[in-house]
Design an enzyme around this catalytic site. Structure first.
Site, PDB file in Angstrom:
ATOM      1  CG  MET A 152      61.007  -6.654   1.586  1.00  0.00           C
ATOM      2  SD  MET A 152      59.936  -5.198   1.594  1.00  0.00           S
ATOM      3  CE  MET A 152      58.319  -5.960   1.766  1.00  0.00           C
ATOM      4  CG  HIS A 153      59.182  -8.670  -3.016  1.00  0.00           C
ATOM      5  ND1 HIS A 153      57.972  -8.288  -2.486  1.00  0.00           N
ATOM      6  CD2 HIS A 153      59.839  -7.518  -3.327  1.00  0.00           C
ATOM      7  CE1 HIS A 153      57.898  -6.963  -2.480  1.00  0.00           C
ATOM      8  NE2 HIS A 153      59.004  -6.477  -2.975  1.00  0.00           N
ATOM      9  CG  ASP A 185      64.962  -4.619   1.726  1.00  0.00           C
ATOM     10  OD1 ASP A 185      63.742  -4.490   1.508  1.00  0.00           O
ATOM     11  OD2 ASP A 185      65.770  -4.925   0.827  1.00  0.00           O
TER      12      ASP A 185
END
Length: 494
Positions: free
Chosen positions: A81-82, A240
């Site tokens: 992520m991110h 995830d």
């Protein structure tokens, strides 16, 4: 009908093929190039490398399983992520992606809190500004690479870039979008107010979907590159953590997972968005429509063990190290590890935090060091359980996942430190498995995620906390809780 789940991780891309009973048919993986760190605290990866690895993993899993492309009912995507993937008007990558563990954006976090207000930002997005979040990375590019920022036409996260290459569609699920700091998490839509103040054109942001929704189909170009059938449905998927929670059956309020990978995450499903006014926990949309989740993150969980192994025993098998640690009593004879190798998120929100061993004496052995690391990571994750109690978030049981669930010692340490009966699953296949279950819901194999998990997930073992160890760890946790303030005080006075 088979279902394909793909996890675009940090170290590689993994493809898992399951049948419509939720059984794993085959899996394959392709490693990524190591992430680049041009300066301390920086972490970048090339999105084209994710696409290369995705092609390789897909072709391999099809070959291993002998599955005809026409036999795949749908595909689900998940991943780290991110990360900030920036594309121009033609869909070309403008620069390497700043990924989840990049820590360079403290100044941009301060800017957001100054211009929006920390409390207002939490009200709008359920989270404060942290260096990990996508928006802070975009603002770093604005401030340091204005020529790149001026050319941005599309912003995606890592797995959504792979989806773009598979389908030609710009799309994102609301669970993943929760980690961008641009989502109104309560209402599951982009926050126009945050985008406006931050100077982010909403036209850059992809269309949003719920995780099990079909949002795109395999293109002819991607079919030629991967062997997948043209027009195969692709569901939105999840980051995830969201997909991993689906893969472990963490769907209903009260259900909690503790997963140790490179980082460590304690994840709790909730019926409503539960906001921590101090921003110590992340509050995101769940991959389950109409539900949310809270989670706490330890930046260097499994990484702590890998770091220790590489420093004191390069090349040694992890099982050999944990066998030495198993001979050491609970509490490591007073040795305590503070696992802040990459700064820390929960509960300290301090990108500058540093790690330390406390209490080393001449009687301590390598086994003590290893056990102290296993315990210190679990103590750090217990910080999230402590916040759950403070915020009234229910915990009815814990499921253990990731590398931390694969060895009996770390499993028992976690159960004893958390103080809850802890489940280990028959097959904990990770986020790619959850993504495949989401694909099955989208393809109609199951009516919803609850039914998919009921069909596919079985508990192999339950670990009850040992009362004597629980008492020892309660004393050790008190010491652990004093380490971070002491380390911060030393840093600030230096």
């Amino acid at each position: 009908m088979n279902l394909l789940g793909m996890d675009v991780g940090t170290g590689g891309t993994r493809a898992v093929l399951i049948n419509d009973q939720g059984q794993v048919v085959a899996s394959a993986a392709s490693e990524h190039a190591s992430f680049r760190s041009p300066h301390p605290g920086w972490a970048e990866q090339d999105p084209e490398d994710w696409w290369r690895a995705a092609q390789a993993a897909i072709r391999e899993v099809l070959a291993i399983s002998g599955t005809a492309p026409s036999g795949i009912g749908a595909i689900g995507l998940t991943g780290q992520m991110h990360g900030a993937v920036m594309l121009d008007t033609e869909g070309r990558v403008l620069r390497p992606s700043l990924i989840w563990c990049d820590q360079r954006t403290d100044a941009q976090c301060d800017w957001l809190h100054e211009h929006i207000g920390r409390e207002r930002l939490i009200e709008l997005t359920c989270n404060p500004a942290l260096p990990n979040f996508t928006l802070t990375k975009l603002l770093w590019v604005r401030d340091n690479e204005p020529e790149v920022f001026a050319r941005i036409a599309h912003v995606l996260c890592p797995k959504d870039y792979v989806r773009y290459r598979l389908t030609g569609t710009y799309a994102m699920d609301v669970q993943e979008a929760s980690g961008t700091l641009l989502l109104d998490v309560t209402h599951r839509r982009w926050s126009s107010e945050v985008a406006r103040i931050a100077g982010i054109d909403e036209a850059w942001l992809p269309q949003l979907f719920e995780s099990p929704e079909v949002c795109a189909h395999i293109s002819a170009e991607a079919s030629a590159a991967t062997g997948l059938k043209t027009e195969t449905p692709v569901v939105a998927g999840a980051g995830d953590q969201g997909a991993g929670a689906v893969g472990m059956g963490i769907l209903q309020p009260g259900s909690v997972s503790a997963t140790i990978g490179t980082s460590g995450v304690v994840f709790a499903a909730t019926a409503e968005p539960t906001k921590d006014p101090l921003g110590r926990l992340h509050t995101f949309c769940h991959a389950v429509p109409g539900r949310w989740h809270v989670m706490g993150v330890t930046q260097a969980a499994g990484l702590s063990l890998r770091w220790l192994r590489d420093v004191i025993a390069p090349g040694t098998d992890y099982d050999a190290l944990t066998a030495e640690a198993a001979k050491v009593p609970a509490g490591s004879d007073g040795l305590v590890w503070a696992p802040y190798l990459l700064g820390e998120r929960t509960p300290h929100l301090d990108s500058q935090a540093t790690a330390a061993f406390y209490g080393i004496t001449a009687s301590h052995t390598r086994g003590h060091l290893v056990r102290a690391v296993l315990e210190g990571v679990a103590y750090s994750l217990k910080d999230t359980f402590t916040l759950f109690v403070e915020l009234g978030i229910p915990v009815t049981g814990v499921r253990l996942g990731g590398g931390g669930a694969r060895g009996p010692l770390w499993r028992s340490i976690q159960a004893d430190i958390y103080g809850y009966v802890s489940d280990v699953l028959v097959a904990e296949e990770g986020a790619a498995f959850g993504a495949a279950l989401l694909a099955g819901v989208g393809a109609g194999a199951w009516p919803d995620t609850d039914a998919a998990c009921a069909s596919a997930i079985q508990v192999a073992e339950q670990i009850a906390p040992d009362p004597a160890a629980v008492k020892s760890y309660a004393d050790g946790y008190k010491i652990f809780r004093r380490l971070y303030p002491a380390l911060r005080s030393i840093r600030e006075e230096a």
